[in-house]
Design a protein around this motif. Structure first.
Motif, PDB file in Angstrom:
ATOM      1  N   ASP A   7       0.841  -1.201   0.000  1.00 26.32           N
ATOM      2  CA  ASP A   7       0.000   0.000   0.000  1.00 26.32           C
ATOM      3  C   ASP A   7       0.882   1.259   0.000  1.00 26.32           C
ATOM      4  O   ASP A   7       2.068   1.190   0.341  1.00 26.32           O
ATOM      5  CB  ASP A   7      -0.918  -0.009   1.235  1.00 26.32           C
TER       6      ASP A   7
ATOM      7  N   GLY B   2       1.062   5.137 -13.449  1.00 21.70           N
ATOM      8  CA  GLY B   2      -0.283   5.694 -13.334  1.00 21.70           C
ATOM      9  C   GLY B   2      -0.267   7.152 -13.742  1.00 21.70           C
ATOM     10  O   GLY B   2       0.776   7.690 -14.110  1.00 21.70           O
TER      11      GLY B   2
ATOM     12  N   ARG C 283      -2.844  13.864  -6.558  1.00 23.18           N
ATOM     13  CA  ARG C 283      -2.969  12.427  -6.306  1.00 23.18           C
ATOM     14  C   ARG C 283      -2.718  11.639  -7.590  1.00 23.18           C
ATOM     15  O   ARG C 283      -2.957  12.148  -8.690  1.00 23.18           O
ATOM     16  CB  ARG C 283      -4.379  12.092  -5.807  1.00 23.18           C
TER      17      ARG C 283
ATOM     18  N   ILE D 116      -4.300   9.239  -9.769  1.00 22.82           N
ATOM     19  CA  ILE D 116      -5.732   8.912  -9.830  1.00 22.82           C
ATOM     20  C   ILE D 116      -6.030   7.682 -10.678  1.00 22.82           C
ATOM     21  O   ILE D 116      -7.132   7.164 -10.653  1.00 22.82           O
ATOM     22  CB  ILE D 116      -6.562  10.106 -10.363  1.00 22.82           C
ATOM     23  N   PHE D 117      -5.046   7.232 -11.461  1.00 24.35           N
ATOM     24  CA  PHE D 117      -5.331   6.098 -12.338  1.00 24.35           C
ATOM     25  C   PHE D 117      -4.077   5.245 -12.448  1.00 24.35           C
ATOM     26  O   PHE D 117      -3.097   5.659 -13.054  1.00 24.35           O
ATOM     27  CB  PHE D 117      -5.758   6.618 -13.716  1.00 24.35           C
TER      28      PHE D 117
ATOM     29  N   PRO E 264      -4.063   1.342 -12.979  1.00 26.08           N
ATOM     30  CA  PRO E 264      -4.751   0.054 -13.019  1.00 26.08           C
ATOM     31  C   PRO E 264      -3.850  -1.153 -12.763  1.00 26.08           C
ATOM     32  O   PRO E 264      -4.326  -2.165 -12.260  1.00 26.08           O
ATOM     33  CB  PRO E 264      -5.346   0.001 -14.429  1.00 26.08           C
TER      34      PRO E 264
ATOM     35  N   THR F 275      -1.908  -2.216  -7.468  1.00 24.94           N
ATOM     36  CA  THR F 275      -3.139  -2.551  -6.744  1.00 24.94           C
ATOM     37  C   THR F 275      -3.577  -1.437  -5.789  1.00 24.94           C
ATOM     38  O   THR F 275      -4.594  -1.546  -5.131  1.00 24.94           O
ATOM     39  CB  THR F 275      -2.966  -3.878  -5.959  1.00 24.94           C
ATOM     40  N   TRP F 276      -2.807  -0.344  -5.717  1.00 23.86           N
ATOM     41  CA  TRP F 276      -3.194   0.771  -4.847  1.00 23.86           C
ATOM     42  C   TRP F 276      -4.277   1.585  -5.571  1.00 23.86           C
ATOM     43  O   TRP F 276      -4.211   1.762  -6.784  1.00 23.86           O
ATOM     44  CB  TRP F 276      -2.021   1.714  -4.574  1.00 23.86           C
ATOM     45  N   SER F 277      -5.241   2.122  -4.806  1.00 21.16           N
ATOM     46  CA  SER F 277      -6.206   2.999  -5.475  1.00 21.16           C
ATOM     47  C   SER F 277      -5.759   4.443  -5.271  1.00 21.16           C
ATOM     48  O   SER F 277      -4.725   4.694  -4.674  1.00 21.16           O
ATOM     49  CB  SER F 277      -7.607   2.741  -4.934  1.00 21.16           C
ATOM     50  N   SER F 278      -6.533   5.385  -5.790  1.00 23.20           N
ATOM     51  CA  SER F 278      -6.189   6.811  -5.767  1.00 23.20           C
ATOM     52  C   SER F 278      -5.416   7.194  -4.499  1.00 23.20           C
ATOM     53  O   SER F 278      -5.900   7.004  -3.395  1.00 23.20           O
ATOM     54  CB  SER F 278      -7.485   7.627  -5.854  1.00 23.20           C
TER      55      SER F 278
ATOM     56  N   CYS G 236      -8.137  -2.142 -16.136  1.00 28.55           N
ATOM     57  CA  CYS G 236      -8.881  -0.898 -15.896  1.00 28.55           C
ATOM     58  C   CYS G 236     -10.362  -1.167 -15.658  1.00 28.55           C
ATOM     59  O   CYS G 236     -11.110  -0.266 -15.306  1.00 28.55           O
ATOM     60  CB  CYS G 236      -8.718   0.057 -17.071  1.00 28.55           C
TER      61      CYS G 236
END
Ligand SMILES: [Zn+2]
Length: 407
Positions: A121, A154, A162, A164-165, A167, A170-173, A257
């Motif tokens: 993370d 990303g 941030r 923001i993308f 894919p 595996t971390w999100s925004s 995505c």
């Protein structure tokens, strides 16, 4: 720069002009070092006295140092100037499974490099990256560290700060920049991996003028970095260049995505592995590196899988040619070591999509493994070397000179 700006109402102050000239001189030293003050004045068109004032300042700020003495047939021997390679940058290339951290000097020479596996993370990543960076700083205690540059798989939104993308991560925004800046007490610049690669081409390439150039990165996914009209094109939310996620077949395989049949599903390293698995039983743990190894040994199915990937790459690149018509497309990917076989396949597919005019030059990046890291060096440095925003179109005489880089 050919950029049109219909909203610019800013008049160049003498401070702005000084900033522009400083950038011009610094870039000339960077590209032509070692260079004498006289040559700097001649090439830049600036007065000798102006050049001297700028150089004194750059030496005080430790950007430039006196280099070797020159040799002339007669008269005084000039002192050459060069960039101060005691000034260094910390860089990291974050990939889905592995992170490379390194120290580079202002000339893009790498002084040391370490690898670590990608934490689960962003919070752990900040912690582990900080520890690695501190360790590298201890190893190179004699250097002056300028900042930190990071390449991410990303898109980075400058507005929200941030990523923001991402894919394939595996971390999100997430916000990596803020926490890392607080932890390290140093400025952090973050950029998309493909954007970093195109910056590396422009900054460290040998071309003396700006070209419209697109970098296509091929690894777990397919990304593109666009450099047009003398600048990186980041687009709204920093999302410019996501050709890899244009769906080619809505019934195609699932993409990271969330969509189906995206270009990268057919043209990435993962695609080549899938093609190989479709044709032949293979162990599950097989990596793309293993596939390249098989191809090196002449394995027919491995070569066929790479051919299929190359066709898909070339076909997809028609989108780039039709939409942006760059002069050059640089491909950054491990597969390029089979360029002799795969290059012509890609070139042919691209050429078939050219509507009129010349076909863009398609070539592999010189050192695909280093491109992202090199780009992050340029990312940190470009702040100091470029002219202040909006000011570069005020000084016509500087624009027409071919040697001035504007990355
Ligand atoms: Zn996709």
């Amino acid at each position: 720069m050919k950029r049109l700006d219909f909203t610019n109402t800013q008049v160049a102050s003498s401070e702005t002009a000084r900033g522009i000239n400083r950038g011009v001189v610094l870039n000339l030293i960077r590209r032509r070092q070692p260079i004498s003050r006289a040559d700097l004045a001649r090439v830049s068109g600036l007065q000798r006295s102006t050049v001297s004032l700028i150089i004194d300042q750059l030496i005080r700020e430790q950007w430039v140092v006196n280099g070797p003495m020159g040799r002339l047939p007669r008269g005084r021997r000039p002192t050459f100037l060069r960039l101060n390679d005691r000034r260094a940058i910390l860089v990291a290339d974050i990939r889905p499974t592995q992170i490379t951290v390194a120290v580079a000097d202002v000339n893009g020479r790498f002084l040391s490099q370490e690898r670590m596996s990608t934490p689960a993370d962003p919070a752990s990543a900040v912690k582990e990256l900080s520890a690695r960076f501190r360790h590298l700083m201890e190893l190179h205690a004699g250097l002056v560290f300028e900042g930190i540059g990071i390449s991410v798989p990303g898109r980075f939104d400058e507005l929200s700060q941030r990523v923001i993308f991402a894919p394939n991560l595996t971390w999100s925004s997430f916000d990596l920049r803020g926490p890392l800046e607080r932890s390290m007490g140093m400025r952090v610049d973050l950029e998309n991996a493909a954007n970093a690669c195109v910056l590396a081409e422009v900054w460290f390439g040998h071309a003396e003028r700006d070209r419209d150039i697109v970098a296509v990165t091929v690894s777990e996914g397919v990304g593109t970095g666009i450099f047009m009209n003398g600048q990186l094109t980041r687009g709204w939310n920093g999302m410019g260049g996501e050709f890899g996620h244009v769906s080619i077949d809505p019934d195609g395989p699932r993409c990271a995505c969330g969509g189906r049949g995206c270009w990268e599903v057919y043209a990435s390293n993962r695609a080549a592995l899938r093609y190989y698995h479709e044709s032949k039983e293979a162990s599950d743990g097989m990596t793309f590196e293993d596939l390249l190894g098989l191809a090196d040994g002449g394995d027919v199915q491995a070569l066929k899988a790479l051919d299929k990937m190359a066709h898909a790459l070339g076909k997809g690149m028609r989108m780039i040619v039709a939409g942006l018509a760059p002069e050059e497309i640089v491909i950054v990917g491990e597969f390029a070591r089979h360029w002799q076989r795969l290059g012509p396949v890609i070139e042919e597919e691209v050429a078939a999509g050219v509507l009129a005019g010349k076909c863009p030059k398609v070539r592999p990046a010189a050192e695909p493994n280093m491109a992202r890291l090199r780009g992050t060096v340029a990312l940190v440095l470009k702040r100091h070397f470029r002219a202040p925003e909006h000011a570069s179109n005020k000084r016509k005489s500087a624009q027409s000179r071919p040697s001035i880089a504007r990355a």
